[in-house]
Design a protein around this motif. Structure first.
Motif, PDB file in Angstrom:
ATOM      1  N   GLN A   1       0.819  -1.203   0.000  1.00 10.77           N
ATOM      2  CA  GLN A   1       0.000   0.000   0.000  1.00 10.77           C
ATOM      3  C   GLN A   1       0.857   1.259   0.000  1.00 10.77           C
ATOM      4  OE1 GLN A   1      -2.754  -0.458   3.262  1.00 10.77           O
ATOM      5  NE2 GLN A   1      -3.697  -2.247   2.308  1.00 10.77           N
TER       6      GLN A   1
ATOM      7  N   VAL B   1     -10.144  -2.471 -11.838  1.00 10.85           N
ATOM      8  CA  VAL B   1      -9.206  -2.852 -10.785  1.00 10.85           C
ATOM      9  C   VAL B   1      -7.821  -2.798 -11.418  1.00 10.85           C
ATOM     10  CG1 VAL B   1      -8.439  -4.690  -9.235  1.00 10.85           C
ATOM     11  CG2 VAL B   1     -10.876  -4.379  -9.663  1.00 10.85           C
TER      12      VAL B   1
ATOM     13  N   ARG C   1      -3.751  -3.752  -7.901  1.00  2.26           N
ATOM     14  CA  ARG C   1      -4.240  -4.107  -6.573  1.00  2.26           C
ATOM     15  C   ARG C   1      -3.154  -4.895  -5.839  1.00  2.26           C
ATOM     16  NH1 ARG C   1      -9.649  -7.272  -6.552  1.00  2.26           N
ATOM     17  NH2 ARG C   1     -10.530  -5.211  -6.336  1.00  2.26           N
TER      18      ARG C   1
END
Length: 150
Positions: free
Chosen positions: A14, A143, A146
């Motif tokens: 992240q 998406v 990810r």
């Protein structure tokens, strides 16, 4: 690999720019054990590297196509020659060998349709062993990039 290692990987996917101190706080570890685990994850190959994720549109790469490739022959030399040639094309951002038909899936980015057409005619259509190319234009990313699941 235990749950704590997976949490470290999740946090780094992240935000790969986390300091070890911030990472340790997020996974509820002290800095030294966190740093040791991080080094172990890097040495094991679980973490292959760190990079910036660049927005293609911001750098002028506004066109994306998925190209399905069917090879004429699937002998070792043809596959090797094809894969080496594909790896040498910078506009191919991903290339995956598939089971069944088609043989490969390529993700290609260019500035526009005209530049894609030139790349298609001059490089993609001349790849070793190609029998058929089928292009599908990407309309929208639903998406994208990810992180891997825990």
């Amino acid at each position: 690999m235990d749950a704590l290692d997976r949490k470290i990987l999740t946090e780094l996917q992240q935000d790969g720019r986390l300091t070890v101190t911030d990472l340790a706080a997020r996974v509820r570890l002290s800095v030294s054990p966190c740093h040791r685990r991080l080094r172990d994850l890097e040495k094991s190959g679980a973490i292959r590297g760190y990079r910036a994720v660049v927005d293609p549109a911001v750098v002028g790469l506004n066109f994306e196509a998925l190209v399905f490739v069917t090879l004429r022959w699937e002998d070792r030399d043809t596959i090797t020659d094809f894969e080496e040639a594909v790896a040498a094309i910078p506009q191919v951002t991903q290339a995956q060998r598939l089971f069944g038909e088609p043989d490969y899936l390529l993700r290609v980015v260019t500035t526009d349709l005209n530049s894609y057409q030139q790349l298609y005619d001059q490089r993609l259509a001349t790849l070793p062993g190609v029998q058929r190319l089928t292009s599908t234009l990407v309309m929208k990313h639903v998406v994208n990039d990810r992180p891997l699941p825990e």
